[in-house]
Design a protein around this motif. Structure first.
Motif, mmCIF file in Angstrom:
data_model
loop_
_atom_site.group_PDB
_atom_site.id
_atom_site.type_symbol
_atom_site.label_atom_id
_atom_site.label_comp_id
_atom_site.label_asym_id
_atom_site.label_seq_id
_atom_site.Cartn_x
_atom_site.Cartn_y
_atom_site.Cartn_z
ATOM 1 N N GLU A 177 0.827 -1.212 0.000
ATOM 2 C CA GLU A 177 0.000 0.000 0.000
ATOM 3 C C GLU A 177 0.864 1.267 0.000
ATOM 4 O O GLU A 177 0.603 2.202 -0.736
ATOM 5 N N GLN A 220 2.399 1.767 -3.403
ATOM 6 C CA GLN A 220 1.404 2.254 -4.370
ATOM 7 C C GLN A 220 1.082 3.734 -4.151
ATOM 8 O O GLN A 220 0.979 4.503 -5.103
ATOM 9 N N THR A 271 -5.717 3.312 -12.972
ATOM 10 C CA THR A 271 -5.745 1.872 -12.705
ATOM 11 C C THR A 271 -5.468 1.604 -11.236
ATOM 12 O O THR A 271 -6.124 0.777 -10.604
ATOM 13 N N SER A 272 -4.515 2.331 -10.688
ATOM 14 C CA SER A 272 -4.190 2.161 -9.277
ATOM 15 C C SER A 272 -5.353 2.597 -8.393
ATOM 16 O O SER A 272 -5.635 1.969 -7.380
ATOM 17 N N ASN A 273 -6.018 3.679 -8.780
ATOM 18 C CA ASN A 273 -7.184 4.131 -8.010
ATOM 19 C C ASN A 273 -8.313 3.116 -8.081
ATOM 20 O O ASN A 273 -9.014 2.887 -7.094
ATOM 21 N N LEU A 274 -8.523 2.503 -9.242
ATOM 22 C CA LEU A 274 -9.568 1.492 -9.372
ATOM 23 C C LEU A 274 -9.247 0.260 -8.540
ATOM 24 O O LEU A 274 -10.136 -0.360 -7.970
ATOM 25 N N GLN A 275 -7.980 -0.105 -8.461
ATOM 26 C CA GLN A 275 -7.579 -1.249 -7.643
ATOM 27 C C GLN A 275 -7.721 -0.923 -6.168
ATOM 28 O O GLN A 275 -8.013 -1.789 -5.361
ATOM 29 N N LYS A 276 -7.514 0.334 -5.807
ATOM 30 C CA LYS A 276 -7.597 0.726 -4.408
ATOM 31 C C LYS A 276 -9.045 0.733 -3.932
ATOM 32 O O LYS A 276 -9.338 0.359 -2.802
ATOM 33 N N GLU A 277 -10.005 1.127 -4.793
ATOM 34 C CA GLU A 277 -11.411 1.206 -4.400
ATOM 35 C C GLU A 277 -11.981 -0.148 -3.987
ATOM 36 O O GLU A 277 -12.645 -0.236 -2.956
ATOM 37 N N PRO A 278 -11.758 -1.246 -4.738
ATOM 38 C CA PRO A 278 -12.277 -2.524 -4.259
ATOM 39 C C PRO A 278 -11.648 -2.949 -2.932
ATOM 40 O O PRO A 278 -12.318 -3.535 -2.098
ATOM 41 N N ASP A 279 -10.373 -2.625 -2.730
ATOM 42 C CA ASP A 279 -9.747 -2.942 -1.452
ATOM 43 C C ASP A 279 -10.419 -2.198 -0.317
ATOM 44 O O ASP A 279 -10.655 -2.750 0.758
#
Length: 163
Positions: free
Chosen positions: A80, A83, A140-148
């Motif tokens: 985290e 990122q 892309t990183s923001n989209l991956q962070k939202e599901p987390d």
């Protein structure tokens, strides 16, 4: 007739040409001074944009370094922090590249040679592609962070319900 010519020069071709030459000289002087002012102003603005780009990129690198070091030293080993540091650096690189594109445009504004214009087109194309790739990586990183984040909030909600 004597009274008319007294104190005044008679109009001849030489008396008409001399004032025109003075006018032409003053117009040329004004235009050369204006051209110098524009060139100096352009150089100042170009240098200012380049300095802003350096400052923005440097501050982004420092901010990313602080984020990564803080997370590395004080939190368990997770990606985290890495990122978040990458995102901070990506934002600053994107803004810095925008300042550099502006500086390149200003620099080429004064030049009217085709090779300078072609060089500007290539520089803008490369920087725009880099900026696009940085923006894609950030989104892309923001989209991956939202599901987390959604997964973490659901996990805490489920833990609260089970207790």
């Amino acid at each position: 007739m004597k009274d008319k010519s007294r104190g005044q020069r008679p109009l001849t071709p030489t008396t008409l040409i001399i004032p025109l030459n003075y006018r032409e000289m003053s117009i040329q002087l004004i235009s050369s001074e204006l051209a110098l002012f524009v060139r100096v102003g352009n150089e100042i603005l170009t240098s200012f944009c380049q300095l802003l780009a350096i400052f923005v990129i440097f501050s982004g690198v420092m901010r990313a370094l602080i984020i990564v070091l803080k997370d590395f030293l004080f939190k368990p080993q997770t990606t985290e922090g890495f990122q978040r540091g990458r995102l901070a650096m990506g934002y600053s690189f994107s803004l810095g590249l925008s300042f550099l594109v502006g500086a390149s445009i200003l620099k080429t504004m004064i030049s009217s040679r085709w090779d300078d214009i072609a060089r500007l087109i290539v520089i803008i194309a490369v920087r725009t592609i880099l900026n696009y790739l940085l923006t894609q990586a950030i989104s892309t990183s923001n989209l991956q962070k939202e599901p987390d984040l959604q997964h973490n909030s659901q996990t805490t909600n489920n833990q609260g319900l089970s207790q």
